[in-house]
Design a protein around this motif. Structure first.
Motif, PDB file in Angstrom:
ATOM      1  N   THR A  92       2.092  14.280   9.660  1.00 40.95           N
ATOM      2  CA  THR A  92       1.623  13.195  10.530  1.00 40.95           C
ATOM      3  C   THR A  92       0.372  12.547   9.951  1.00 40.95           C
ATOM      4  O   THR A  92      -0.546  13.234   9.493  1.00 40.95           O
ATOM      5  N   HIS A  93       0.386  11.220   9.972  1.00 41.99           N
ATOM      6  CA  HIS A  93      -0.789  10.430   9.589  1.00 41.99           C
ATOM      7  C   HIS A  93      -1.145   9.548  10.779  1.00 41.99           C
ATOM      8  O   HIS A  93      -0.294   8.804  11.279  1.00 41.99           O
ATOM      9  N   SER A  94      -2.386   9.606  11.230  1.00 43.03           N
ATOM     10  CA  SER A  94      -2.813   8.830  12.410  1.00 43.03           C
ATOM     11  C   SER A  94      -3.797   7.739  12.013  1.00 43.03           C
ATOM     12  O   SER A  94      -4.612   7.922  11.102  1.00 43.03           O
ATOM     13  N   PHE A  95      -3.714   6.583  12.702  1.00 41.53           N
ATOM     14  CA  PHE A  95      -4.679   5.507  12.498  1.00 41.53           C
ATOM     15  C   PHE A  95      -4.765   4.669  13.763  1.00 41.53           C
ATOM     16  O   PHE A  95      -3.901   4.738  14.645  1.00 41.53           O
ATOM     17  N   GLU A  96      -5.830   3.885  13.874  1.00 38.78           N
ATOM     18  CA  GLU A  96      -6.046   3.042  15.045  1.00 38.78           C
ATOM     19  C   GLU A  96      -5.466   1.652  14.825  1.00 38.78           C
ATOM     20  O   GLU A  96      -5.606   1.075  13.747  1.00 38.78           O
ATOM     21  N   PHE A  97      -4.800   1.121  15.855  1.00 36.12           N
ATOM     22  CA  PHE A  97      -4.282  -0.252  15.811  1.00 36.12           C
ATOM     23  C   PHE A  97      -4.433  -0.862  17.196  1.00 36.12           C
ATOM     24  O   PHE A  97      -3.859  -0.359  18.171  1.00 36.12           O
ATOM     25  N   ASN A  98      -5.226  -1.922  17.287  1.00 38.42           N
ATOM     26  CA  ASN A  98      -5.482  -2.590  18.578  1.00 38.42           C
ATOM     27  C   ASN A  98      -5.922  -1.600  19.663  1.00 38.42           C
ATOM     28  O   ASN A  98      -5.453  -1.652  20.804  1.00 38.42           O
ATOM     29  N   LYS A 116      -5.206   1.459  19.923  1.00 36.24           N
ATOM     30  CA  LYS A 116      -4.203   2.480  20.224  1.00 36.24           C
ATOM     31  C   LYS A 116      -4.053   3.424  19.034  1.00 36.24           C
ATOM     32  O   LYS A 116      -4.109   2.996  17.876  1.00 36.24           O
ATOM     33  N   ASN A 117      -3.857   4.700  19.297  1.00 36.35           N
ATOM     34  CA  ASN A 117      -3.646   5.672  18.243  1.00 36.35           C
ATOM     35  C   ASN A 117      -2.186   5.642  17.794  1.00 36.35           C
ATOM     36  O   ASN A 117      -1.270   5.864  18.595  1.00 36.35           O
ATOM     37  N   ILE A 118      -1.977   5.319  16.519  1.00 43.81           N
ATOM     38  CA  ILE A 118      -0.617   5.248  15.961  1.00 43.81           C
ATOM     39  C   ILE A 118      -0.367   6.506  15.134  1.00 43.81           C
ATOM     40  O   ILE A 118      -1.198   6.894  14.315  1.00 43.81           O
ATOM     41  N   GLU A 119       0.775   7.125  15.374  1.00 42.28           N
ATOM     42  CA  GLU A 119       1.160   8.296  14.595  1.00 42.28           C
ATOM     43  C   GLU A 119       2.371   7.969  13.730  1.00 42.28           C
ATOM     44  O   GLU A 119       3.403   7.510  14.230  1.00 42.28           O
ATOM     45  N   LEU A 120       2.202   8.185  12.436  1.00 42.12           N
ATOM     46  CA  LEU A 120       3.290   8.026  11.471  1.00 42.12           C
ATOM     47  C   LEU A 120       3.745   9.415  11.050  1.00 42.12           C
ATOM     48  O   LEU A 120       2.953  10.203  10.530  1.00 42.12           O
ATOM     49  N   ASN A 121       5.018   9.709  11.296  1.00 37.49           N
ATOM     50  CA  ASN A 121       5.575  11.017  10.937  1.00 37.49           C
ATOM     51  C   ASN A 121       6.498  10.891   9.730  1.00 37.49           C
ATOM     52  O   ASN A 121       7.251   9.908   9.617  1.00 37.49           O
ATOM     53  N   GLU A 137       0.863  -1.192   0.000  1.00 37.06           N
ATOM     54  CA  GLU A 137       0.000   0.000   0.000  1.00 37.06           C
ATOM     55  C   GLU A 137       0.894   1.235   0.000  1.00 37.06           C
ATOM     56  O   GLU A 137       1.090   1.884   1.024  1.00 37.06           O
ATOM     57  N   ALA A 138       1.443   1.544  -1.165  1.00 35.68           N
ATOM     58  CA  ALA A 138       2.551   2.499  -1.261  1.00 35.68           C
ATOM     59  C   ALA A 138       2.142   3.957  -1.240  1.00 35.68           C
ATOM     60  O   ALA A 138       2.993   4.840  -1.122  1.00 35.68           O
ATOM     61  N   ARG A 139       0.834   4.257  -1.356  1.00 39.51           N
ATOM     62  CA  ARG A 139       0.372   5.644  -1.322  1.00 39.51           C
ATOM     63  C   ARG A 139      -0.107   5.984   0.083  1.00 39.51           C
ATOM     64  O   ARG A 139      -0.984   5.302   0.623  1.00 39.51           O
ATOM     65  N   ILE A 140       0.457   7.039   0.672  1.00 37.24           N
ATOM     66  CA  ILE A 140       0.034   7.482   2.003  1.00 37.24           C
ATOM     67  C   ILE A 140      -0.392   8.945   1.912  1.00 37.24           C
ATOM     68  O   ILE A 140       0.349   9.789   1.394  1.00 37.24           O
ATOM     69  N   LEU A 141      -1.594   9.228   2.420  1.00 38.10           N
ATOM     70  CA  LEU A 141      -2.115  10.594   2.398  1.00 38.10           C
ATOM     71  C   LEU A 141      -1.872  11.272   3.744  1.00 38.10           C
ATOM     72  O   LEU A 141      -2.200  10.719   4.802  1.00 38.10           O
ATOM     73  N   PHE A 142      -1.274  12.439   3.694  1.00 39.56           N
ATOM     74  CA  PHE A 142      -1.044  13.257   4.884  1.00 39.56           C
ATOM     75  C   PHE A 142      -1.815  14.570   4.717  1.00 39.56           C
ATOM     76  O   PHE A 142      -2.017  15.031   3.592  1.00 39.56           O
ATOM     77  N   TYR A 143      -2.222  15.151   5.834  1.00 43.37           N
ATOM     78  CA  TYR A 143      -2.916  16.434   5.778  1.00 43.37           C
ATOM     79  C   TYR A 143      -2.213  17.434   6.701  1.00 43.37           C
ATOM     80  O   TYR A 143      -1.931  17.128   7.860  1.00 43.37           O
TER      81      TYR A 143
END
Length: 405
Positions: A123-129, A131-136, A68-74
Motif C-alpha cells: 500500500t502507498h498512501s497520499f493526500e488528494f483534495n 482525502k487519503n488515497i490508498e494505492l494497493n 512518474e513510473a517509479r512508485i515506492l512502497f513500504y
C-alpha cells in the motif's frame, strides 16, 4: 553485410563520466549543436537551428509524455519495495486508454527488492483534495523479464495517469547516477509533451522552446507530431556479440492519418525527425505501408518486427507506401494507426522517409549508435571524437547534433 552480422564491439568509444551531463543547461535552446553535412563538421547552438534548415523542411517531433513510473512502497517491517511501471498488460488496446483506467489496472512492472515481497498487497498512501488515497499493488504472476501487477485505488475519479502523477517519481536514466529532483519534473519533459506513456524522455526534443519553434515557423519550417511511447528497453544493453542475436524492444506507435498525409505532402522537401524515436516511427510507417501495398498487413495489431525491413521488397517508393497505408486506414474506417514497432535501424539500412536526424550523443555499444552509423556511415567515429574534444555534453541532458544523410 547484413545488419545481423554486425558486431556491437565495433561500435564503441571511450565515454568519460565527466562528459555525461548530469543536469540540463539553464536555457534549453542554448545547448550546443553539432552539424554534420556531407562530410563537414561544424558547431552552433540550437537557437540558431533555422540557419541550417531549408524553408521546405518538415520537423517531426514525438509528443509522448514521461510518466512518474517509479512508485515506492513500504512493508510493515519498513522494507522498501520499488515498482517500476513499464507498460500496460496486453489486455488493453493501447497505452493511452490504459492510462485512463479508473479504480484498477494491470501493469507490467520491474520490482526493486522483489525478494522482500513474497505475498500480500503493498500500500502507498497520499493526500488528494484533503482525502487519503490508498494505492494497493498485488503480484499476479512473474513472467520472463517482468512481473504482472494488479493496481487498485479507492478514489474512483482518478485515472491511473493521475495516480502515477501523485504517487510516482519521474524515472531518470540510470547513467545519471542521481536521484530525481524537483526540477526534473519540468526539464525531463519536452515543452510539447502531451500523451502520457513514456518511461524515458525523447531527449532530442528537450532542446526546443516555444520561441525556437516560433522562429522556425517564421522561416517556413513546419513541424508535426507523432506519438511513440519510449519504453525501458531504450536502455537495454546489447549483450550479444552480433546483432542477429540481439532482440530489439517493441515500442507503441500512435499516429494520425492526417500526419501520414502531411508526410506524403512533404516528400519533395526535407523531412527531419527530432530524436531516434521519431525516426523509428517514420521509417516504420514506410514499411507498414509497404505491407499494405503488398496485401501483407493482416490485422490492426500486426506489429512491425525487427528484421522485416530487411526482408521485404526494397524497390517500393515512399509515395506508394504511404499512399497504400492511408488507403488501408480509410478502408478500415480509422483516422489513426495504433501499432508497435521493433524496427532496428543499423548500417546497411537505407532511410526511406527521413533526410537526416536531430539527436543527442548516445552510449557506446548501443543500438542508437548503430542508428547514427546507418545515417552517416563510418563518419560516426569522427563526429563523436569531435564532440568529445570540443566540450560537447553527452547523453540525455547533453548537447545534440543535426546529421544529414
Amino acid at each position: 553485410m547484413h545488419p545481423q552480422e554486425l558486431a556491437i564491439a565495433d561500435f564503441t568509444y571511450d565515454l568519460p563520466d565527466s562528459k555525461i551531463a548530469k543536469y540540463p543547461l539553464a536555457q534549453r535552446d542554448a545547448s550546443k549543436l553539432l552539424i554534420y553535412n556531407h562530410g563537414d563538421i561544424s558547431e552552433s547552438q540550437y537557437y540558431k537551428l533555422d540557419e541550417y534548415l531549408p524553408a521546405n523542411t518538415l520537423l517531426v517531433f514525438n509528443n509522448t509524455k514521461v510518466v512518474e513510473a517509479r512508485i515506492l512502497f513500504y512493508k510493515e517491517t519498513g522494507s522498501k519495495i520499488e515498482l517500476f511501471c513499464l507498460e500496460p498488460d496486453d489486455r488493453y488496446n493501447d497505452i493511452t486508454s490504459a492510462m485512463l483506467e479508473k479504480k484498477e489496472v494491470y501493469w507490467k512492472c520491474l520490482i526493486g527488492g522483489a525478494k522482500k515481497w513474497k505475498s500480500g498487497a503493498l500500500t502507498h498512501s497520499f493526500e488528494f483534495n484533503g482525502k487519503n488515497i490508498e494505492l494497493n499493488a498485488t503480484q499476479i504472476e512473474k513472467r520472463n523479464d517482468y512481473f504482472l501487477i494488479h493496481f487498485q485505488w479507492n478514489e474512483t475519479t482518478l485515472s491511473f495517469a493521475e495516480i502515477l502523477h501523485f504517487a510516482g517519481i519521474i524515472p531518470l536514466p540510470p547513467y545519471l547516477k542521481r536521484e530525481t529532483e524537483e526540477s526534473d519534473k519540468d526539464r525531463y519533459q519536452t515543452v510539447y509533451a502531451k500523451y502520457d506513456g513514456s518511461v524515458a524522455a525523447p531527449t532530442a526534443g528537450l532542446h526546443f522552446t516555444t520561441d525556437l519553434l516560433e522562429n522556425l515557423g517564421k522561416k517556413g519550417i513546419e513541424h508535426d507530431f507523432v506519438t511513440l511511447h519510449v519504453g525501458a528497453g531504450t536502455f537495454k544493453p546489447v549483450k550479444a556479440d552480433t546483432m542477429g542475436e540481439h532482440e530489439m524492444h517493441y515500442e507503441a506507435i500512435d499516429v494520425k492519418k492526417s500526419f501520414i498525409q502531411n508526410l506524403l505532402n512533404h516528400l519533395d522537401g526535407k523531412i527531419i525527425p527530432v530524436g531516434t524515436t521519431s525516426i523509428r516511427t517514420l521509417e516504420s510507417l514506410y514499411w507498414i505501408g509497404v505491407k499494405c501495398h503488398l496485401g501483407k498487413l493482416t490485422s490492426l495489431h500486426d506489429d512491425l518486427t525487427q528484421w522485416e525491413p530487411y526482408e521485404l521488397p526494397q524497390d517500393i517508393d515512399a509515395k506508394t507506401a504511404l499512399s497504400a497505408l492511408i488507403k488501408w486506414l480509410e478502408d478500415q474506417k480509422m483516422d489513426r494507426l495504433l501499432t508497435r514497432t521493433q524496427i532496428i535501424i543499423a548500417p546497411g539500412y537505407q532511410l526511406r522517409i527521413a533526410d537526416g536526424l536531430i539527436t543527442n550523443f548516445h552510449q557506446p555499444q548501443s543500438t542508437l549508435i548503430l542508428l547514427v552509423a546507418a545515417i552517416v556511415g563510418d563518419k560516426w567515429r569522427e563526429i563523436y571524437q569531435y564532440a568529445l574534444t570540443h566540450d560537447f555534453r553527452f547523453l540525455s541532458y547533453g548537447d545534440g547534433s543535426l546529421l544529414w544523410k
